[in-house]
Design a protein around this motif. Sequence first.
Motif: not given
Length: 650
Positions: A453-476
């Motif tokens: 939610d933190e990552i998606l919220g950050y993107v949503a504040e800066r890009l139009v809604r349809y460009k915001v990822p539907r999901m964030v997958e954390f990788v190591d």
Amino acid sequence: MSADPSAPPGLSELHGDAAAEPQSIGRIIAALAAQAPDRPSLSCAGVSITRHQLEHQSNRLARAYAELGVGVGDFVSIALPNSIEFYLAAVATWKLGAVPQPLSYRLPIPERQAIVELAEPRLIVGVDQTVHPDRTCVPKGFSPDAGLSSEPLPDAVSPAWKAPTSGGSTGRPKLIVAGQPGTFPPVPGAAFGITSGGVQLVTGPLYHSSPFGMSSLGLFSGQHLVVLPKFDPVAALDAITTYQVTWLNLVPTMMVRMLRAIEAEPERFDLATLDVVWHMAAPCPAWVKEAWIDLLGPDKVLEMYGGSENQALTVITGTEWLAHRGSVGKAVLGEIAVFDVDGKPAPAGELGEIFMRSAEPMYRYVGAEVRRVNGWESIGDLGWMDDDGYLYLSDRRTDLIISGGANIYPAEIEAVLSAHPKVDSCAVVGLPDDDLGQRVHALVEVSSEAAEDEILGYVAERLVRYKVPRMVEFVDTPLRDDAGKLRRSALRDAAVERMRRKAMNSRHEFMSDQWLMVLRTLFEERAGDTTEVLGTGSITLAEHFTDAPTPSGEDGWYVTVRNGAVVEFRRGESPVEADFTQRGRFADAARLAETPSAESADAVALEREVRPGVDLHALAAVGEIFADVHDEMARRTTHHASRNDSQEDK
């Protein structure tokens, strides 16, 4: 740097002083050794060799290679990690008039074999002979016979000074054989701000074209090369401080990680000696570029754009970039144009495909055909030009995501994600979606714990809604290779497979829970029917069928009953939806109970599977329970899938 920001020093001539007589690489190395024999030439992992040592050690190594059959025009595949040994192998190859062909030392054997079959090298360096028994190989750490002479060899000129490999967008290997022979004028790196006596830090893997090419030009120009065995931001910054590095070539991922390291320990590093910092190979987020300009000053930060084939190159200084934010500059070699979908020049500001062409051939392929249209070539990038002729990149044509009819460019989203303080690296891909066609999916490597939610919220504040990822997958695991490049198609395929497995596991977890619930209910309702079969102790149903196969050879579902009640329901390691074979054996039990036949092959087989003393009628009763469970589970599974689909739509 030049006072005129549109004309960086030497960039009008990308091959050094055109008036000077070119010399073979062998003679250049010998002349540098004669001028300053004790000056350091190469340093790596705490070990250094002088120009004199480079000259004499490479002469002896070249003679060893010659004894193995290497001659003018032969390819020599070099599969070594970043090291002094790598440069000795390359210089020895040039001195014989052969062509160095760098290979990743990490390649799996089949992948390397494909390149070897394509190149047909006379020698493979860094590989044991047993790995390629039909080729001549020398292993890592190979040392020539001490009895071989270290005196200068007869002069020889390589017909092509390098031949790196590329998989490109096709994934099939090819060689990019340089059009320039192994001859250069004095200080051939002057076009890129490389000066004799300077110090270059080599940060990238030498099997990639840019680190190999730029460091080689530095070597020919008389620079001291400080080579990192592997990129590490702190090690790079420490090396700049310790060796007083003057010239640096980076990719944006390295720039981000070095900035983070500087922020963590601002007093530790001294970058005052840096005169030139180039970056290339991938789009650079604006905030990263601006941070480096603030750190060093605009005249020291330069960007280059072009393909490995060098059909054309653009360059932009930091000063120019501040006036044309986001641009990669103007062409300084060859021609660059943007064409629309109809193949016509695109107006200023209009997105199109970037094409390049050169006045003379800069390369040839081995293993692929050059595709040209009226002399123009595309490397698959999209972009536009402004009214002043400055080029701007959008994305790779093949990386474009079309979601719900909208064109989405991953690079734009990645630029926003990379600005998040916890994000070390990121990649955006399009995953299949029944409704939208594709959905935006972000792969993120973080430096500290972060929530989706933190990552998606950050993107949503800066890009139009349809460009915001539907999901964030954390990788190591690293998303980019050692050269800072994204292999987006491989990342996309891996993400699709992970999502498929996740959905399957989710369904199996649901089914396991539901089967247990239904089984418990039905077994409790019919306890009298099953106690005779399953007993009053703890028994696993699978014990009734000691050799029973399961669908496609996979593990099946198992139920444990204690005192007539179901206490556990589980499946084996391989996920299956249901053990229909086992259910079928219950049906066999019911049939044979009604029409027993001792001579029946089915009866004989079933008797071997059934625990001695178990009544077939009672066993058939359990089969009826499983039949009822199957019908109920079909209903519940359909409902579960429909509910998940509706939640995904939200």
